[in-house]
Design a protein around this motif. Structure first.
Motif, PDB file in Angstrom:
ATOM      1  N   GLY A 127       0.816  -1.215   0.000  1.00 22.85           N
ATOM      2  CA  GLY A 127       0.000   0.000   0.000  1.00 22.85           C
ATOM      3  C   GLY A 127       0.844   1.258   0.000  1.00 22.85           C
ATOM      4  O   GLY A 127       0.583   2.191  -0.770  1.00 22.85           O
ATOM      5  N   TYR A 128       1.869   1.299   0.844  1.00 24.53           N
ATOM      6  CA  TYR A 128       2.763   2.457   0.893  1.00 24.53           C
ATOM      7  C   TYR A 128       3.502   2.638  -0.428  1.00 24.53           C
ATOM      8  O   TYR A 128       3.645   3.771  -0.933  1.00 24.53           O
ATOM      9  CB  TYR A 128       3.777   2.294   2.026  1.00 24.53           C
ATOM     10  CG  TYR A 128       3.207   2.577   3.404  1.00 24.53           C
ATOM     11  CD1 TYR A 128       2.283   3.601   3.601  1.00 24.53           C
ATOM     12  CD2 TYR A 128       3.604   1.836   4.517  1.00 24.53           C
ATOM     13  CE1 TYR A 128       1.759   3.868   4.858  1.00 24.53           C
ATOM     14  CE2 TYR A 128       3.091   2.093   5.773  1.00 24.53           C
ATOM     15  CZ  TYR A 128       2.167   3.105   5.940  1.00 24.53           C
ATOM     16  OH  TYR A 128       1.647   3.365   7.183  1.00 24.53           O
ATOM     17  N   THR A 130       2.580   1.699  -3.416  1.00 22.01           N
ATOM     18  CA  THR A 130       1.642   2.164  -4.446  1.00 22.01           C
ATOM     19  C   THR A 130       1.359   3.651  -4.297  1.00 22.01           C
ATOM     20  O   THR A 130       1.377   4.408  -5.277  1.00 22.01           O
ATOM     21  CB  THR A 130       0.323   1.376  -4.358  1.00 22.01           C
ATOM     22  OG1 THR A 130       0.598  -0.018  -4.501  1.00 22.01           O
ATOM     23  CG2 THR A 130      -0.645   1.819  -5.441  1.00 22.01           C
ATOM     24  N   LEU A 131       1.105   4.093  -3.068  1.00 21.92           N
ATOM     25  CA  LEU A 131       0.814   5.509  -2.827  1.00 21.92           C
ATOM     26  C   LEU A 131       2.000   6.397  -3.168  1.00 21.92           C
ATOM     27  O   LEU A 131       1.830   7.509  -3.673  1.00 21.92           O
ATOM     28  CB  LEU A 131       0.425   5.707  -1.350  1.00 21.92           C
ATOM     29  CG  LEU A 131      -0.944   5.156  -0.928  1.00 21.92           C
ATOM     30  CD1 LEU A 131      -1.120   5.272   0.577  1.00 21.92           C
ATOM     31  CD2 LEU A 131      -2.071   5.892  -1.649  1.00 21.92           C
ATOM     32  N   PHE A 134       2.560   6.294  -7.227  1.00 18.92           N
ATOM     33  CA  PHE A 134       1.472   6.782  -8.075  1.00 18.92           C
ATOM     34  C   PHE A 134       1.742   8.168  -8.664  1.00 18.92           C
ATOM     35  O   PHE A 134       1.534   8.369  -9.873  1.00 18.92           O
ATOM     36  CB  PHE A 134       0.159   6.777  -7.291  1.00 18.92           C
ATOM     37  CG  PHE A 134      -1.016   7.244  -8.087  1.00 18.92           C
ATOM     38  CD1 PHE A 134      -1.522   6.477  -9.134  1.00 18.92           C
ATOM     39  CD2 PHE A 134      -1.625   8.464  -7.813  1.00 18.92           C
ATOM     40  CE1 PHE A 134      -2.605   6.912  -9.875  1.00 18.92           C
ATOM     41  CE2 PHE A 134      -2.699   8.909  -8.551  1.00 18.92           C
ATOM     42  CZ  PHE A 134      -3.199   8.126  -9.588  1.00 18.92           C
TER      43      PHE A 134
END
Length: 323
Positions: A127-128, A130-131, A134
């Motif tokens: 998750g980290y 990807t954020l 992005f």
């Protein structure tokens, strides 16, 4: 049963360049698109740098005819560029921004890479990542609309917050150069932090776990493990990246410095860099000779910086040098 001896001429034949190329043809075919791309877009255009020493004009009958028939002017294009009032503004902004970017990107990229390497929850880690990655895949043409939504003089989010909290007059960001150095630095670091940290994260994840186990047995705290195990393994990679980044200290992202400020004239003193200067020279004055001269200065200074920095690193720490 003994095998027949290999004839010396056959051995020599197998050591030839053509034989090795044929033997490894599959690997070379994979490399072929990249090689063709480099030749077409990097090596052949180098020959056109001769335009920097000519009074180039398309009126001679196209680019090739103009390249061959335009009169020589020597270093006049360089002289005009160095003596112009814009030269010092361009040099100050390009070097100043890139020096700060160099420090901030190194610090935050290594910082976040170390933090992510310490995470054990795979879902949280993905998750980290990807954020953080992005923003890198969004073009500045798209991001400038998001920035405008925040900085719009009338209905921007920032000005609405100023009205709501202080009741004061909003800031006309696109006519006020004062906040733009901070805006540009923030956007540049924010957009590139995920991509810049990938290499350091991969290096940290490749460290032998037994080194951490040994340090834990010796009673090392988490900070001591990072200081004495993680950072020393990251330093050689960071040194290599430093050499490469110093070579680009005379270059800038035209999207960040030209598109995001929406080409605003009042901001030119804080957003004008070598790349935006070259673009403006091409679009407004159509002076190809002077634009090429400015681009050639960028390339020569960048190459000189890489060679100098690499020579210094090679004397201090030969294993960390680029070549």
């Amino acid at each position: 049963m003994t095998s027949a001896p290999v004839h010396p001429q056959a051995k020599h034949h197998k050591n030839t360049l053509w034989w090795r190329l044929f033997k490894n043809r599959t690997y070379f075919l994979f490399c072929l698109p990249g090689v063709v791309f480099m030749i077409l877009f990097f090596y052949i255009p180098v020959l056109a740098n001769v335009v920097a020493f000519k009074d180039f004009s398309y009126s001679e009958g196209g680019f090739i005819a103009g390249l061959l028939q335009s009169p020589w002017v020597g270093f006049n294009n360089f002289k005009f560029f160095f003596e112009s009032a814009d030269f010092w503004i361009v040099t100050r902004n390009t070097i100043g921004y890139n020096m700060v970017f160099l420090l901030l990107n190194f610090f935050f990229a290594i910082f976040f890479a170390i933090i992510m390497s310490q995470l054990r929850n795979r879902r949280l880690l993905r998750g980290y990542q990807t954020l953080m990655l992005f923003p890198y895949f969004l073009s500045w043409a798209v991001l400038q609309y998001f920035v405008y939504a925040f900085l719009n003089p009338d209905k921007g989010i920032v000005n609405q917050m100023i009205h709501a909290l202080a009741g004061g007059k909003g800031i006309d960001f696109y006519n006020n150069p004062a906040p733009w150095p901070f805006i540009i630095l923030f956007l540049g670091v924010w957009k590139g932090i995920g991509y810049n940290s990938i290499l350091y994260f991969a290096t940290a994840m490749g460290i032998d776990p037994t080194l951490y186990e040994a340090s834990m047995i010796d009673g090392a705290s988490k900070w001591q493990q990072i200081k004495n195990v993680t950072i020393p393994h990251i330093v050689p990679v960071a040194t290599l990246m430093l050499i490469l980044n110093i070579g680009g200290i005379f270059r800038s992202d035209i999207g960040l410095f030209y598109v995001v400020p929406r080409m605003s004239g009042p901001l030119i003193n804080v957003t004008q860099t070598f790349d935006t200067y070259i673009y403006r020279a091409l679009t407004t004055t159509n002076d190809i000779g002077m634009s090429t001269a400015a681009g050639l200065v960028q390339s020569v200074v960048g190459a000189a910086l890489i060679l100098t920095c690499n020579a210094i690193v090679r004397k201090v720490e030969p294993k960390s040098a680029l070549f």
